[in-house]
Design a protein around this motif. Structure first.
Motif, PDB file in Angstrom:
ATOM      1  N   THR A 292       0.822  -1.209   0.000  1.00 28.71           N
ATOM      2  CA  THR A 292       0.000   0.000   0.000  1.00 28.71           C
ATOM      3  C   THR A 292       0.851   1.252   0.000  1.00 28.71           C
ATOM      4  O   THR A 292       0.626   2.190  -0.779  1.00 28.71           O
ATOM      5  CB  THR A 292      -0.943   0.013   1.217  1.00 28.71           C
TER       6      THR A 292
ATOM      7  N   LYS B 146       1.118   4.056  -2.893  1.00 28.46           N
ATOM      8  CA  LYS B 146       0.848   5.468  -2.632  1.00 28.46           C
ATOM      9  C   LYS B 146       2.011   6.345  -3.085  1.00 28.46           C
ATOM     10  O   LYS B 146       1.810   7.404  -3.681  1.00 28.46           O
ATOM     11  CB  LYS B 146       0.585   5.683  -1.149  1.00 28.46           C
TER      12      LYS B 146
ATOM     13  N   SER C 286       1.838   9.112  -5.991  1.00 27.74           N
ATOM     14  CA  SER C 286       2.170  10.502  -5.709  1.00 27.74           C
ATOM     15  C   SER C 286       3.173  11.042  -6.724  1.00 27.74           C
ATOM     16  O   SER C 286       3.042  12.173  -7.206  1.00 27.74           O
ATOM     17  CB  SER C 286       2.733  10.613  -4.294  1.00 27.74           C
TER      18      SER C 286
END
Length: 204
Positions: free
Chosen positions: A133, A137, A141
């Motif tokens: 996860t 992320k 980003s």
């Protein structure tokens, strides 16, 4: 208080007697001159489900709704067309009964839920082990930051907005000239009406 009119009076309607009902034409809804039948709720709902699924597959959700309404209404038609519609609705209802019986016998829904839960737990285990996860992320980003940079440099968003606005304006102009949206709405209503009229006009 006046007594009920005698039976010989043409306007007399005996009390507690079922009254055959006809559809009344109003706002484009077809007028069924023949007396209608009363299908069972299983037949009515089964036909609506079958018509809705078929219509959705062919033309999307809006057509699906119209087809469901037409198929359900067809079960109230007299004659062969209505009989076929009622039989089809009963067939769909029986399929639902069969599916329910199989589920009660083999607990299919419970097994599917258990399998899904095991999948979720396995995914959590993998995520905790490999930190998926957080990595996803971080990658997302970076992608977003890069996209913002490219957008600032080339003004992609502003150009897209301008192009979209021009496209909408052109579409409105063409529709205003040729009334495509109005014709499409009328065509959809005519299509649903035709299906129902066709079923009611079929003689047994």
């Amino acid at each position: 208080m006046m007594p009920n009119p005698p039976p010989v009076n043409p306007s007399y309607q005996p009390q507690n007697q079922p009254v055959s009902h006809n559809y009344v034409e109003e706002d484009g809804v077809p007028n069924f001159k023949a007396q209608t039948k009363d299908p069972t709720s299983r037949q009515f709902m089964g036909a609506a489900v079958a018509g809705g699924v078929a219509g959705t597959m062919v033309g999307g959700p809006i057509v699906g709704i119209a087809a469901a309404a037409a198929a359900a209404a067809a079960t109230t038609a007299p004659g062969k067309g209505g009989s076929v519609a009622r039989s089809g609705g009963e067939g769909v209802a029986k399929l639902g009964d069969k599916a329910k019986a199989l589920d009660e016998k083999h607990h299919l829904q419970d097994k599917a839920k258990a399998q899904a839960q095991r999948g979720v737990e396995k995914a959590k285990e993998m995520d905790e082990k490999h930190n998926l996860t957080d990595k996803a992320k971080a990658s997302m980003s970076k992608t977003v930051d890069k996209a913002k940079e490219i957008n600032r440099e080339h003004e992609i968003t502003n150009k897209a907005k301008k192009g979209l606005a021009k496209g909408f304006n052109k579409a409105k102009e063409v529709d205003k000239k040729h009334n495509f949206s109005g014709k499409a709405a009328k065509g959809m209503m005519k299509g649903a009406t035709w299906v129902v009229k066709k079923s009611t006009s079929t003689k047994s």
